[in-house]
Design a protein around this motif. Structure first.
Motif, mmCIF file in Angstrom:
data_model
loop_
_atom_site.group_PDB
_atom_site.id
_atom_site.type_symbol
_atom_site.label_atom_id
_atom_site.label_comp_id
_atom_site.label_asym_id
_atom_site.label_seq_id
_atom_site.Cartn_x
_atom_site.Cartn_y
_atom_site.Cartn_z
ATOM 1 N N ALA A 107 24.303 -4.631 -19.453
ATOM 2 C CA ALA A 107 24.900 -3.298 -19.538
ATOM 3 C C ALA A 107 25.409 -3.022 -20.951
ATOM 4 N N LEU A 108 26.062 -4.006 -21.543
ATOM 5 C CA LEU A 108 26.601 -3.825 -22.897
ATOM 6 C C LEU A 108 25.487 -3.694 -23.929
ATOM 7 N N ASP A 109 24.423 -4.462 -23.761
ATOM 8 C CA ASP A 109 23.284 -4.352 -24.673
ATOM 9 C C ASP A 109 22.690 -2.948 -24.638
ATOM 10 N N ILE A 110 22.508 -2.417 -23.428
ATOM 11 C CA ILE A 110 21.934 -1.079 -23.270
ATOM 12 C C ILE A 110 22.896 -0.027 -23.827
ATOM 13 N N ALA A 111 24.172 -0.174 -23.521
ATOM 14 C CA ALA A 111 25.172 0.779 -24.008
ATOM 15 C C ALA A 111 25.221 0.786 -25.529
ATOM 16 N N GLU A 112 25.127 -0.380 -26.102
ATOM 17 C CA GLU A 112 25.149 -0.474 -27.565
ATOM 18 C C GLU A 112 23.944 0.236 -28.173
ATOM 19 N N LYS A 113 22.790 0.059 -27.568
ATOM 20 C CA LYS A 113 21.566 0.691 -28.070
ATOM 21 C C LYS A 113 21.656 2.217 -28.008
ATOM 22 N N TYR A 114 22.236 2.743 -26.932
ATOM 23 C CA TYR A 114 22.262 4.191 -26.727
ATOM 24 C C TYR A 114 23.607 4.842 -27.073
ATOM 25 N N GLY A 115 24.591 4.053 -27.463
ATOM 26 C CA GLY A 115 25.910 4.605 -27.762
ATOM 27 C C GLY A 115 26.596 5.146 -26.515
ATOM 28 N N ALA A 116 26.358 4.495 -25.395
ATOM 29 C CA ALA A 116 26.879 4.964 -24.105
ATOM 30 C C ALA A 116 28.282 4.440 -23.829
ATOM 31 N N THR A 117 28.973 5.150 -22.964
ATOM 32 C CA THR A 117 30.250 4.689 -22.436
ATOM 33 C C THR A 117 29.954 3.768 -21.257
ATOM 34 N N VAL A 118 30.696 2.674 -21.179
ATOM 35 C CA VAL A 118 30.526 1.718 -20.081
ATOM 36 C C VAL A 118 31.697 1.880 -19.112
ATOM 37 N N HIS A 119 31.375 1.937 -17.837
ATOM 38 C CA HIS A 119 32.383 2.017 -16.786
ATOM 39 C C HIS A 119 32.371 0.688 -16.031
ATOM 40 N N ALA A 120 33.493 -0.015 -16.063
ATOM 41 C CA ALA A 120 33.636 -1.272 -15.328
ATOM 42 C C ALA A 120 34.357 -0.971 -14.019
ATOM 43 N N LEU A 121 33.701 -1.279 -12.907
ATOM 44 C CA LEU A 121 34.249 -0.971 -11.588
ATOM 45 C C LEU A 121 34.375 -2.240 -10.756
ATOM 46 N N ASP A 159 30.588 10.873 -9.078
ATOM 47 C CA ASP A 159 31.776 11.557 -9.605
ATOM 48 C C ASP A 159 31.899 11.471 -11.127
ATOM 49 N N ASN A 160 31.223 10.514 -11.736
ATOM 50 C CA ASN A 160 31.377 10.291 -13.178
ATOM 51 C C ASN A 160 30.083 10.486 -13.966
ATOM 52 N N ASP A 161 29.126 11.165 -13.369
ATOM 53 C CA ASP A 161 27.856 11.464 -14.044
ATOM 54 C C ASP A 161 27.203 10.223 -14.650
ATOM 55 N N ILE A 162 27.174 9.163 -13.872
ATOM 56 C CA ILE A 162 26.592 7.910 -14.333
ATOM 57 C C ILE A 162 25.075 8.052 -14.433
ATOM 58 N N ASP A 163 24.512 7.576 -15.548
ATOM 59 C CA ASP A 163 23.070 7.645 -15.790
ATOM 60 C C ASP A 163 22.345 6.376 -15.364
ATOM 61 N N LEU A 164 23.070 5.248 -15.318
ATOM 62 C CA LEU A 164 22.464 3.964 -14.998
ATOM 63 C C LEU A 164 23.524 3.042 -14.410
ATOM 64 N N ILE A 165 23.155 2.349 -13.347
ATOM 65 C CA ILE A 165 24.016 1.314 -12.762
ATOM 66 C C ILE A 165 23.357 -0.020 -13.073
ATOM 67 N N VAL A 166 24.128 -0.947 -13.618
ATOM 68 C CA VAL A 166 23.613 -2.287 -13.916
ATOM 69 C C VAL A 166 24.423 -3.266 -13.093
ATOM 70 N N MET A 167 23.745 -3.992 -12.203
ATOM 71 C CA MET A 167 24.466 -4.928 -11.343
ATOM 72 C C MET A 167 23.651 -6.176 -11.091
ATOM 73 N N GLY A 168 24.357 -7.234 -10.753
ATOM 74 C CA GLY A 168 23.712 -8.505 -10.508
ATOM 75 C C GLY A 168 23.283 -8.662 -9.065
ATOM 76 N N LEU A 209 27.375 2.367 -15.561
ATOM 77 C CA LEU A 209 28.312 1.728 -14.630
ATOM 78 C C LEU A 209 27.906 0.281 -14.404
ATOM 79 N N VAL A 210 28.878 -0.617 -14.553
ATOM 80 C CA VAL A 210 28.647 -2.019 -14.225
ATOM 81 C C VAL A 210 29.707 -2.461 -13.222
ATOM 82 N N PRO A 211 29.317 -2.533 -11.934
ATOM 83 C CA PRO A 211 30.237 -3.063 -10.935
ATOM 84 C C PRO A 211 30.410 -4.559 -11.186
#
Length: 155
Positions: free
Chosen positions: A22-36, A108-117, A6-8
């Protein structure tokens, strides 16, 4: 390790830095990114009034369409950059108290990591303005990666 990230975002430069991480980490792990994007109704209620804020919380923006457009533009940045990297991106806009909705969305979305500024405010400035990042850190059990906006100033 990370399947849902999740990236708020609020469209700020600080959020931009978090998006890249967030995108770098998602790319490395093949994760779905949630933009909130969370429309902060607490700060809006001072100028709009309770009735209009309640309508926004319910998703009825009325003449506040520019708020919805700004929100969609911010999440769209994440979506476009993610898709350029071949990532799946989910966009979501909601209205309410940002840290509470970030916490709820993560649960609610089983988020594994939140990346925020973080704006890197300290002292009286942070005390007066509050910090969505700090409140999120206190309210969620999901790991949070905080990207410090001051990092560019140190180079």
């Amino acid at each position: 390790m990370y399947e849902q990230i999740l990236v708020p975002t609020d469209g700020s430069e600080t959020a931009e830095m978090a998006i890249e991480h967030a995108l770098d980490i998602a790319e490395k792990y093949g994760a779905t990114v949630h933009a909130l994007y969370v429309v902060d109704t607490d700060s809006m209620s001072l100028s709009l009034g309770v009735e209009q804020v309640d309508r926004i919380r319910q998703g009825h923006y009325g003449e506040m369409g520019e708020v919805r457009e700004r929100a969609e533009a911010a999440t769209n940045v994440v979506a476009e950059r993610g898709r350029e990297r071949g990532l799946e991106v989910v966009e979501h806009v909601s209205a309410g108290r940002p840290h509470a909705l970030i916490e709820d969305y993560a649960a609610d979305n089983d988020i594994d990591l939140i990346v925020m500024g973080s704006h890197g405010r300290s002292g009286i400035s942070r005390a007066l303005l509050g910090s969505v990042t700090e409140r999120t850190l206190r309210s969620t059990t999901v790991p949070v990666l905080v990207v410090d906006a001051r990092a560019d100033d140190r180079d």
